[in-house]
Structure formats: structure tokens, C-alpha cells
Enzyme design. Structure first.
Site, PDB file in Angstrom:
ATOM      1  N   LYS A   1       0.852  -1.198   0.000  1.00 19.89           N
ATOM      2  CA  LYS A   1       0.000   0.000   0.000  1.00 19.89           C
ATOM      3  C   LYS A   1       0.886   1.246   0.000  1.00 19.89           C
ATOM      4  CE  LYS A   1      -3.875   1.976   2.678  1.00 19.89           C
ATOM      5  NZ  LYS A   1      -4.702   1.791   3.883  1.00 19.89           N
TER       6      LYS A   1
ATOM      7  N   SER B   1      -9.587   1.784   2.964  1.00 24.12           N
ATOM      8  CA  SER B   1      -8.738   2.498   2.043  1.00 24.12           C
ATOM      9  C   SER B   1      -7.716   1.620   1.310  1.00 24.12           C
ATOM     10  CB  SER B   1      -8.007   3.608   2.788  1.00 24.12           C
ATOM     11  OG  SER B   1      -7.157   3.071   3.774  1.00 24.12           O
TER      12      SER B   1
ATOM     13  N   SER C   1      -9.703  -0.507   7.142  1.00 18.68           N
ATOM     14  CA  SER C   1      -9.134  -0.454   5.788  1.00 18.68           C
ATOM     15  C   SER C   1      -8.455  -1.715   5.264  1.00 18.68           C
ATOM     16  CB  SER C   1      -8.148   0.701   5.689  1.00 18.68           C
ATOM     17  OG  SER C   1      -8.867   1.892   5.570  1.00 18.68           O
TER      18      SER C   1
HETATM   19  N1  GLN Z   1     -12.856   4.452   6.411  1.00 17.47           N
HETATM   20  C1  GLN Z   1     -12.253   4.813   7.650  1.00 17.47           C
HETATM   21  C2  GLN Z   1     -11.763   6.229   7.551  1.00 17.47           C
HETATM   22  O1  GLN Z   1     -12.001   6.833   6.583  1.00 17.47           O
HETATM   23  C3  GLN Z   1     -11.122   3.866   7.988  1.00 17.47           C
HETATM   24  C4  GLN Z   1      -9.990   3.999   7.068  1.00 17.47           C
HETATM   25  C5  GLN Z   1      -8.792   3.219   7.487  1.00 17.47           C
HETATM   26  O2  GLN Z   1      -8.891   2.209   8.164  1.00 17.47           O
HETATM   27  N2  GLN Z   1      -7.629   3.727   7.103  1.00 17.47           N
HETATM   28  O3  GLN Z   1     -11.164   6.758   8.423  1.00 17.47           O
END
Ligand code: GLN
Length: 487
Positions: free
Chosen positions: A80, A155, A179
Site C-alpha cells: 500500500k 482504504s 481499511s
Molecule cells: N474508512 C475509515 C476512515 O475513513 C477507515 C480507514 C482506514 O482504516 N484507514 O477513516
């Protein structure tokens, strides 16, 4: 089946028998990228030449006996683009870091390199990890390999899409509020969020430091355990990493769960949730019961406050973490400005997207004097209550079973106009990060339209072995993880 469709452990066995080389696996992965990447767009950077060269060198060294053949040696892995890789562009999918080439490796990368992996490339994400759909990227939207009109989740959507499409054999993601697990659920990969402190965050570009963890996204449970083995463990460079011995997670993979006690949190079955998702979760529970487990409903009473608390705490930390992007030392700098203050302002207003700005503003607001007690401090107290909910439940149950997401993958554009709808898609994953415990997502079926559904298995602090074991038992008695998207 092409080599890129096999798992890490299958390829390792073939390498052990000297039937294949790392170069052949890498070529297979790269040719899959050539075939499908223009439709899926899982990557921000593909390291074509570098990967082939690494694979060639690894093959030579293996032949001469200069390096050991570990379970990850010669395996093409995607990372990532929120994780620092020395000499390789690391953008966080943000314009403000569009030209950032880190001078050092994150600890997880150093550890993978020790095992001589082949790094295929850096995958797409929602900028800085802020999002649930991989639509919020400066580099375009990643598409779900099961249905190109849908999101892969986020994400870490690029990592999950790449793995299920055979554009990588395994990948690293990060999980602050879901995410790793939510994209795994949307793409039919197996993804694990480790206990907070289990994996070093050194070199992970910070979003919300008290919640962020790096973890594996893989094709099955065994691969997940192999990747976790490589990255877990104490690191003096991360003060929140925990100095506990790291077990060999592959040894937990025995499909025996006789006597296992499962708790099913009733707050995780809410009105408005997709009927097919609910159906598959109960089917999965029945599979586990047939294997000797028993299940019972349990209450995690503070669940309903989790999303609200998360969207105070995570933006508060983000507002502080993202203060460093000022256009001075690295990253994007605006072309035109009048003085220093104007340079900061113009750089930041051009370099961040509306979603990132929204979070910086929310965070700054809730940390400002006069609001700190009412919002930030209150959210921290709620966080403690949520953590206690889990501690209570784990006195009685070995694992908790729940959906990962209330719906399968949604359509591209469906939730971009309404941030609250997007935030709510993490309603079942966020409490786990707030509590700091561990959880994974494993494929547990498909909707009638052929969209994957993930099962969430939640474990106590440092309970990775238990959740892997339960997931393994489930996987060995089901076929869902073997299904591949029609590409
Ligand atoms: N969707 C959540 C956020 O926007 C979690 C994202 C993540 O785990 N990086 O914060």
C-alpha cells in the site's frame, strides 16, 4: 491456472521442488498486470524492471545457496502506498506527496526484504487512508475486480483488488478503522488487522497514530499467517510496538475448533443491513457449529457510539499528523505565493482534497480550547467503554463473529456526495480499532449478483493465533476463497 493465481504457500512448495523460479512467478504477475490493470487500476506505481531484476538475482542466489528459501523468498508482493519504501515513490495517493521518495524503508518493508520478497509495486488507496472506497485518490479510482462498476472498498482497495486479480500474490494494507478488512470483504481476500502494537508502525505514514496498524491481505488464511510472521514483532523504532515474543502463526493452523466459544454481538445486526450479508454470516456460524463450536448472542452495549467517537479521535490525530505537509522540506509546493504564510496556505489548499481538509478541520475544531472537553475528551472516555465491552466479552468467549460491512461492494459514486453514508460503512470495523484488539475478514460467500461477502472474526488483544485458527477451520470446510473474479 496461471502462476499468478496460486497462493504463496503453493508457489513456495513448487519453488522448493525446483519446478518454478521467482522470475517465472514475477513474469506471470506482470503479464496479468498488462492484461487487467487498465481496467482495475490497483497500482500507483508498478516496479516492472526492478521486480524482474530482483527475481533474477534471487533465483541466482538461491541456486548458489547464498540465501535460504523462506516461505516468502521470491514471492511478488504489493505494498500500500502509505508505507515508506526506500528509493521508491510513496505518495499516500495525495498530490501533496506526489514526488516523495523516502530515504528509508518502513520496518515491515525491511522485514520483507530480509526474506527476499519481490516488490511488484505500490497500490492505490484513499488519500492518507481516509476513506472506504479508494475513490478519494489523486491517482484515480480503483475498480472492484468482481464488478468494475463497483468500488473495491478502502482504504486499502488497491491491495485487495491486486491480490484477488492475480496482480500480486499477497499484499500489505493498513487498517485504522477497517481499511484491511472492508476491502477484503468487498474483494474476497483474507485480511487481518493485528492487535495495536503487534506490528511496527515505523515508516507507516501516520493517519491516526493510536489506531493505525499494518497487516496482510492475502488469498487465504495460510498466506495471511505467513505474511504476519514476517512483519510482526517488537521494534525499538516504534514506541508503541509491544515487546512480546512473536509466535509462528502458521502453527496455529490446525482445523480443530472443538469446544470453541463464539459470541455473536447483537449490535452488529442492524436495521437496514443487507439481507444476503446477514444470511451468509449465520450460515458461517452454522458451519463453525458443525465443526464443534458453540455460539451465543452477546451484547457490546457501547457499539452505537463507536463511529461518532472514531470521527472525533481519528480526525484529531490526523489534524496533528498532517500539519507537517507545509511545502517546505518535501512534497508539493504551490508555484505562486506572496510570503511564507501564503505559501503554507496555498500549498495546503491545493495539495489536499476536500475529504482531507474536512478531517483536518473537524480535528482542529475538536481539539481547540472550549471544545476539547466536550468532544475529544468525551470521545476518549467512550473509547474506554468500548474497549471494556470487548474485555468483558472475551472473559466468556474465545472469538466474536460478525459481518465486516453492512453491505457488499457499493457502486462507484454512490456514497461520494454524502460523507456520513461513507463513514457508516465502517460501523462494524471501527470498534475493533478503538479497542485495539485484532480481527480478520475471510470470504464467506457471494450475493446472488456474485459480489463477495466477508465474515469478521474478532479476537482479544494478541489473539491472532485464535482467530487464524478459527478462520482456517472455516476455510478448510468451505470453497468461497477459491472463487476468482471473471476478468
Ligand atoms: N474508512 C475509515 C476512515 O475513513 C477507515 C480507514 C482506514 O482504516 N484507514 O477513516
Amino acid at each position: 491456472m496461471e502462476l499468478c493465481d496460486y497462493t504463496i504457500h503453493e508457489l513456495h512448495e513448487m519453488m522448493k521442488r525446483r519446478e518454478i523460479t521467482s522470475r517465472q512467478i514475477t513474469e506471470s504477475v506482470l503479464s496479468r498486470i498488462d492484461q487487467v490493470e487498465s481496467r482495475i487500476r490497483a497500482y500507483i506505481t508498478v516496479l516492472r524492471e526492478e521486480a524482474l531484476e530482483q527475481a533474477g538475482t534471487i533465483d541466482q542466489k538461491l541456486q548458489k545457496g547464498e540465501i535460504p528459501l523462506t516461505p516468502l523468498t521470491g514471492i511478488p508482493i504489493a505494498v500500500k502506498d502509505l508505507i515508506c519504501t526506500r528509493g521508491v515513490l510513496t505518495t499516500c495517493a495525495a498530490k501533496i506527496l506526489h514526488n516523495f521518495i523516502p530515504p528509508y524503508d518502513a520496518t515491515v518493508i525491511a522485514r520483507l526484504k530480509q526474506q527476499n520478497i519481490v516488490m511488484v509495486g505500490k497500490t492505490n488507496l484513499d488519500q492518507f487512508g481516509m476513506g472506504s472506497s479508494t475513490e478519494n485518490s489523486y491517482y484515480g479510482i480503483t475498480r472492484n475486480p468482481w464488478d468494475l462498476s463497483r468500488v473495491p472498498g478502502g482504504s486499502s482497495g488497491g491491495s485487495a483488488a491486486a491480490v484477488i486479480a492475480g496482480e500480486a500474490i499477497g499484499a500489505l494494507g493498513t487498517d485504522t478503522g477497517g481499511s484491511i478488512r472492508q476491502p477484503s470483504s468487498f474483494c474476497s481476500t483474507t485480511g487481518l488487522k493485528p492487535t495495536y502494537g503487534r506490528v511496527s508502525r515505523y515508516g507507516l505514514i501516520a493517519y491516526a497514530s493510536s489506531l493505525d496498524q499494518i497487516g496482510p491481505i492475502a488469498k487465504d488464511v495460510t498466506d495471511c499467517a505467513i505474511l504476519l510472521n514476517a512483519i510482526a514483532g517488537y521494534d525499538p523504532k516504534d514506541s508503541t510496538s509491544v515487546n512480546l515474543p512473536t509466535p509462528d502463526y502458521t502453527r496455529a493452523l490446525v482445523p480443530d475448533i472443538t469446544g470453541l466459544k463464539i459470541g455473536i454481538p447483537e449490535e452488529y445486526f442492524i436495521a437496514g443491513m443487507d439481507g444476503e450479508v446477514e444470511e451468509k454470516i449465520w450460515e458461517a456460524v452454522r458451519v463453525l457449529e458443525k465443526l464443534g463450536a458453540s455460539s451465543e448472542k452477546v451484547s457490546l452495549p457501547h457499539t452505537e457510539y463507536a463511529v461518532a467517537a472514531y470521527y472525533i479521535i481519528a480526525p484529531a490525530e490526523a489534524s496533528s499528523n498532517l500539519a507537517r505537509y507545509d511545502g517546505v522540506k518535501y512534497g508539493y509546493r504551490a508555484d505562486k505565493y506572496t510570503d511564507l504564510i501564503d505559501m503554507y496556505m496555498t500549498t495546503r489548499s491545493q495539495g489536499f482534497t476536500p475529504e482531507v481538509k474536512r478531517r483536518i478541520m473537524l480535528g482542529t475544531y475538536s481539539l481547540s480550547s472550549g471544545y476539547y472537553d466536550a468532544y475529544y475528551l468525551k470521545a476518549q472516555k467512550v473509547r474506554t467503554l468500548i474497549k471494556r465491552d470487548f474485555e468483558e466479552a472475551f472473559k466468556k468467549y474465545d472469538v466474536l463473529i460478525a459481518p465486516v460491512s453492512p453491505t457488499p461492494a457499493f457502486k462507484i459514486g454512490e456514497k461520494t456526495e454524502d460523507p456520513l453514508q461513507m463513514y457508516l460503512s465502517d460501523i462494524f470495523t471501527i470498534p475493533i480499532n478503538l479497542a485495539g484488539v485484532t480481527a480478520l475478514s475471510i470470504p464467506c460467500g457471494f450475493t446472488r449478483d456474485g459480489l463477495p461477502i466477508g465474515l469478521q472474526i474478532i479476537g482479544k488483544h494478541f489473539g491472532e493465533e485464535t482467530i487464524l485458527k478459527v478462520a482456517y477451520a472455516f476455510e478448510q470446510n468451505t470453497e468461497h476463497h477459491k472463487k476468482k473474479p471473471p476478468l
